[in-house]
Design a protein around this motif. Sequence first.
Motif, PDB file in Angstrom:
ATOM      1  N   THR A   4     -10.418  16.310  22.980  1.00  0.00           N
ATOM      2  CA  THR A   4      -9.353  16.812  22.111  1.00  0.00           C
ATOM      3  C   THR A   4      -9.880  16.859  20.684  1.00  0.00           C
ATOM      4  O   THR A   4     -10.434  15.876  20.186  1.00  0.00           O
ATOM      5  CB  THR A   4      -8.121  15.904  22.168  1.00  0.00           C
ATOM      6  N   LYS A   6      -8.965  17.208  16.765  1.00  0.00           N
ATOM      7  CA  LYS A   6      -7.887  17.095  15.784  1.00  0.00           C
ATOM      8  C   LYS A   6      -8.299  17.784  14.496  1.00  0.00           C
ATOM      9  O   LYS A   6      -9.403  17.598  13.993  1.00  0.00           O
ATOM     10  CB  LYS A   6      -7.584  15.617  15.512  1.00  0.00           C
ATOM     11  N   LEU A  37      -2.100   9.366  18.438  1.00  0.00           N
ATOM     12  CA  LEU A  37      -3.038  10.118  19.274  1.00  0.00           C
ATOM     13  C   LEU A  37      -4.309   9.320  19.527  1.00  0.00           C
ATOM     14  O   LEU A  37      -4.858   9.326  20.640  1.00  0.00           O
ATOM     15  CB  LEU A  37      -3.376  11.458  18.610  1.00  0.00           C
ATOM     16  N   ALA A 163      -8.495  20.637  24.231  1.00  0.00           N
ATOM     17  CA  ALA A 163      -7.181  20.679  23.575  1.00  0.00           C
ATOM     18  C   ALA A 163      -7.353  20.575  22.068  1.00  0.00           C
ATOM     19  O   ALA A 163      -8.324  19.979  21.579  1.00  0.00           O
ATOM     20  CB  ALA A 163      -6.290  19.552  24.088  1.00  0.00           C
ATOM     21  N   GLU A 165      -5.182  19.501  18.488  1.00  0.00           N
ATOM     22  CA  GLU A 165      -4.033  18.925  17.798  1.00  0.00           C
ATOM     23  C   GLU A 165      -4.199  19.330  16.336  1.00  0.00           C
ATOM     24  O   GLU A 165      -5.050  18.800  15.626  1.00  0.00           O
ATOM     25  CB  GLU A 165      -4.005  17.400  17.940  1.00  0.00           C
ATOM     26  N   ARG A 197      -1.025  28.052  23.037  1.00  0.00           N
ATOM     27  CA  ARG A 197      -0.170  27.113  22.308  1.00  0.00           C
ATOM     28  C   ARG A 197       0.850  26.519  23.258  1.00  0.00           C
ATOM     29  O   ARG A 197       1.555  27.235  23.968  1.00  0.00           O
ATOM     30  CB  ARG A 197       0.521  27.812  21.142  1.00  0.00           C
ATOM     31  N   TRP A 208       2.919  20.753  13.158  1.00  0.00           N
ATOM     32  CA  TRP A 208       2.017  20.201  14.172  1.00  0.00           C
ATOM     33  C   TRP A 208       1.986  21.184  15.343  1.00  0.00           C
ATOM     34  O   TRP A 208       2.991  21.401  16.013  1.00  0.00           O
ATOM     35  CB  TRP A 208       2.520  18.837  14.593  1.00  0.00           C
ATOM     36  N   ARG A 210       0.064  22.319  18.963  1.00  0.00           N
ATOM     37  CA  ARG A 210      -0.732  21.771  20.054  1.00  0.00           C
ATOM     38  C   ARG A 210      -1.182  22.924  20.955  1.00  0.00           C
ATOM     39  O   ARG A 210      -0.406  23.820  21.273  1.00  0.00           O
ATOM     40  CB  ARG A 210       0.079  20.741  20.855  1.00  0.00           C
ATOM     41  N   TYR A 211      -2.453  22.905  21.322  1.00  0.00           N
ATOM     42  CA  TYR A 211      -3.046  23.968  22.116  1.00  0.00           C
ATOM     43  C   TYR A 211      -3.863  23.377  23.259  1.00  0.00           C
ATOM     44  O   TYR A 211      -4.384  22.258  23.153  1.00  0.00           O
ATOM     45  CB  TYR A 211      -3.992  24.820  21.269  1.00  0.00           C
ATOM     46  N   GLU A 212      -3.996  24.147  24.332  1.00  0.00           N
ATOM     47  CA  GLU A 212      -4.921  23.785  25.397  1.00  0.00           C
ATOM     48  C   GLU A 212      -5.806  24.982  25.704  1.00  0.00           C
ATOM     49  O   GLU A 212      -5.402  26.141  25.542  1.00  0.00           O
ATOM     50  CB  GLU A 212      -4.181  23.315  26.650  1.00  0.00           C
TER      51      GLU A 212
END
Length: 214
Positions: A4, A6, A37, A163, A165, A197, A208, A210-212
């Motif tokens: 992940t 950030k 997180l 991912a 953040e 998203r 904020w 968030r994506y994958e």
Amino acid sequence: MTVTLKLATSLDGRIATASGESRWITGEISRQAVHRLRADHDAVLIGAETALADDPELTVRLPGYNGRQPARVVLDSRQRLSPECKLVRTARDVPTYVVAVGDPDAALTEAGVRVLTARAVGEDRPELKSVVHALAAEGLSRLFVEGGGQVAGSFLRCGLVDALEWFRAPIVIGGEGRPAIGALAVATLVDTPHFRRTEVRESGDDLWERYERI
């Protein structure tokens, strides 16, 4: 291993002014979210430049938190960390790794730092896929990357980010500011990393996202 990334940026994707000022771009609520997180991951990773400039602790610091601390990982090919920095001084309390491309430095290992040797690429930088494999072999399965633009760009360029953040503050720094993501060396849009998203929420005055990875 899942990775992940950030990012805490201005609206135009900058992480610092041209002079390097970056504290604090995002607000307190976003910073607390980052600590939560961290607590959800096995390890937090930064590059040597961030470690040298900020002397961070990379621990979870939330009111009343007494849970497990994630391991700290520094990509430090030349092992420039000082034995006096916070990460090294607390290495016996919180697992701390340095990823290098040469033999382990005795000053670091004697302080309790575990030095992992990775294959070098480019300008003696650790090859990231081998880094991820080495960390997985240490029993770490969820990696939280908090490095600067070069580290972020390197992980994205290697296709290792699962991912994102992304915390965006309602400020604009401009083109002379330092970008959140370094060069990706992509020539066409089809070659760019693609993400979906999954969530957008307010985080105090920040946004904020968030994506994958698709």
